[in-house]
Scaffold this active site. Structure first.
Site, PDB file in Angstrom:
ATOM      1  N   LYS A   1       0.843  -1.201   0.000  1.00  0.00           N
ATOM      2  CA  LYS A   1       0.000   0.000   0.000  1.00  0.00           C
ATOM      3  C   LYS A   1       0.879   1.252   0.000  1.00  0.00           C
ATOM      4  O   LYS A   1       0.627   2.214  -0.725  1.00  0.00           O
ATOM      5  CB  LYS A   1      -0.932  -0.011   1.222  1.00  0.00           C
ATOM      6  CG  LYS A   1      -2.035  -1.065   1.103  1.00  0.00           C
ATOM      7  CD  LYS A   1      -2.810  -1.273   2.401  1.00  0.00           C
ATOM      8  CE  LYS A   1      -3.820  -2.403   2.238  1.00  0.00           C
ATOM      9  NZ  LYS A   1      -4.604  -2.690   3.446  1.00  0.00           N
TER      10      LYS A   1
ATOM     11  N   GLN B   1      -4.144  -1.346   9.845  1.00  0.00           N
ATOM     12  CA  GLN B   1      -4.193  -2.662   9.204  1.00  0.00           C
ATOM     13  C   GLN B   1      -4.815  -3.691  10.153  1.00  0.00           C
ATOM     14  O   GLN B   1      -4.447  -3.772  11.329  1.00  0.00           O
ATOM     15  CB  GLN B   1      -2.772  -3.089   8.778  1.00  0.00           C
ATOM     16  CG  GLN B   1      -2.723  -4.365   7.982  1.00  0.00           C
ATOM     17  CD  GLN B   1      -3.383  -4.276   6.596  1.00  0.00           C
ATOM     18  OE1 GLN B   1      -3.494  -3.198   6.018  1.00  0.00           O
ATOM     19  NE2 GLN B   1      -3.839  -5.395   6.084  1.00  0.00           N
TER      20      GLN B   1
ATOM     21  N   ASP C   1     -10.495   3.474   4.841  1.00  0.00           N
ATOM     22  CA  ASP C   1     -10.916   2.072   4.749  1.00  0.00           C
ATOM     23  C   ASP C   1     -12.443   1.956   4.774  1.00  0.00           C
ATOM     24  O   ASP C   1     -12.983   0.896   4.442  1.00  0.00           O
ATOM     25  CB  ASP C   1     -10.376   1.284   5.952  1.00  0.00           C
ATOM     26  CG  ASP C   1      -9.137   0.475   5.613  1.00  0.00           C
ATOM     27  OD1 ASP C   1      -9.059  -0.027   4.482  1.00  0.00           O
ATOM     28  OD2 ASP C   1      -8.276   0.351   6.490  1.00  0.00           O
TER      29      ASP C   1
HETATM   30  N1  GUN Z   1      -7.025  -6.490   6.333  1.00  0.00           N
HETATM   31  C1  GUN Z   1      -7.451  -7.169   5.239  1.00  0.00           C
HETATM   32  N2  GUN Z   1      -7.983  -6.310   4.342  1.00  0.00           N
HETATM   33  C2  GUN Z   1      -7.867  -5.073   4.864  1.00  0.00           C
HETATM   34  C3  GUN Z   1      -8.230  -3.778   4.396  1.00  0.00           C
HETATM   35  O1  GUN Z   1      -8.791  -3.588   3.309  1.00  0.00           O
HETATM   36  N3  GUN Z   1      -7.940  -2.757   5.236  1.00  0.00           N
HETATM   37  C4  GUN Z   1      -7.338  -2.944   6.454  1.00  0.00           C
HETATM   38  N4  GUN Z   1      -7.110  -1.873   7.206  1.00  0.00           N
HETATM   39  N5  GUN Z   1      -7.011  -4.125   6.919  1.00  0.00           N
HETATM   40  C5  GUN Z   1      -7.266  -5.183   6.113  1.00  0.00           C
END
Ligand code: GUN
Length: 295
Positions: free
Chosen positions: A54, A98, A121
């Site tokens: 990311k 995350q 998110d």
């Molecule tokens: N863990 C798995 N997918 C995601 C996501 O799209 N965002 C976040 N913050 N954690 C994740």
């Protein structure tokens, strides 16, 4: 029949080049460069990989990335305190914590602490609540389910009145994907571990979204001829012939399914790249919200 392959990597690349242009326009017009803060707690290797991907994607489109790492035993107060300081930082337009978090932390309280204007998110209870309601608009739509919808559009899906089946009811993918499909007037069935006659339910789907995290669970004979199949799963299976000793497969048995479906996403190269592209788009939107508040 051989399905059209929905090229998520290509769609995501197109989105990233649009975002790159829009970021530079924002810098030129307002002197504001979008910024994303990532918060990684602990040392889960998959989470480390996702956060690294990311952050790299941000840098490639000109978005500033601010990485924060806390130890696995970080306290609730430490994580919430970090989130609050990021809320107050004007250089940051998006905050991504995350998931999953270590078990001792209260995930709901941490997500609740994120300013809804920076909730890229889309996991803040207010954003999810708005997504669940008719006629309400969340500020941000969760990235993976939004990517699923964009790929369905790309494949020419007709949502209105379609039978859509979502396998999985997770907060991150299944449930928000189902809500987005309902908003588009599909008739949605959400399946989970207690669903009876799963293959039969899947066979009624014009649109099938698989997000269960079980390697190749969906077989070719579960699929309605001509259906559009979106495979969100990314599962490692042992493969001594592969350089890393494993390969990635989806929740759908691709080789079988592609003989029946009208269109299908591959794994890798389907939904995965879209998740990151939608995150970049949301971060740009966060910066647009901040700029509009300056005006
Ligand atoms: N863990 C798995 N997918 C995601 C996501 O799209 N965002 C976040 N913050 N954690 C994740």
């Amino acid at each position: 029949m051989t399905a059209a392959i929905i090229d998520g990597a290509a769609v995501a690349a197109r989105l990233r080049s649009e975002i790159t242009r829009e970021v530079e326009q924002m810098v030129a017009a307002h002197g504001v460069r979008p910024g994303l803060a990532t918060v990684l707690v602990g040392d889960n290797p998959a989470s480390q990989t996702y956060v690294r991907m990311k952050r790299k994607a941000c840098e490639e489109v000109g978005i500033q990335s601010f990485g924060h790492e806390l130890p696995a035993d970080a306290s609730q107060e430490e994580v919430e305190g970090l989130v609050r300081s990021l809320n107050a930082d004007p250089a940051i337009h998006g905050i991504l914590v995350q998931l999953p978090l270590p078990g001792h932390l209260n995930e709901e309280a941490i997500l609740n602490a994120i300013s809804i204007e920076k909730d890229v998110d889309g996991f803040h209870p207010v954003n999810i609540g708005r997504l669940a309601m008719k006629g309400r608009e969340p500020l941000f739509i969760p990235c993976t389910p939004h990517g699923v919808i964009v790929l369905l559009e790309e494949a020419g899906a007709k949502f209105e009145g379609a039978n859509a089946v979502v396998l999985g009811r997770s907060n991150i993918v299944g449930m928000p994907a189902a809500m987005l499909l309902v908003h588009r007037n599909a008739t949605v069935t959400i399946c989970h571990s207690r669903t009876k006659d799963l293959p039969e339910v899947c066979r009624r789907a014009d649109i099938l979204v698989a997000a269960v995290g079980r390697a190749e669970m969906v077989r070719g004979d579960w699929i309605k001829p001509g259906a559009i199949v979106i495979d969100v799963g990314t599962n490692r299976v042992d493969d001594p012939a592969a350089k890393r000793g494993y390969r990635l497969v989806g929740d759908v048995a691709f080789d079988e399914a592609k003989e029946v479906a009208g269109a299908i996403t591959p794994v890798p190269g389907g939904v995965g790249p879209m998740t990151i592209a939608m995150l970049l788009k949301n971060t740009l939107r966060g910066a647009e919200l901040a700029v509009s508040q300056l005006a």
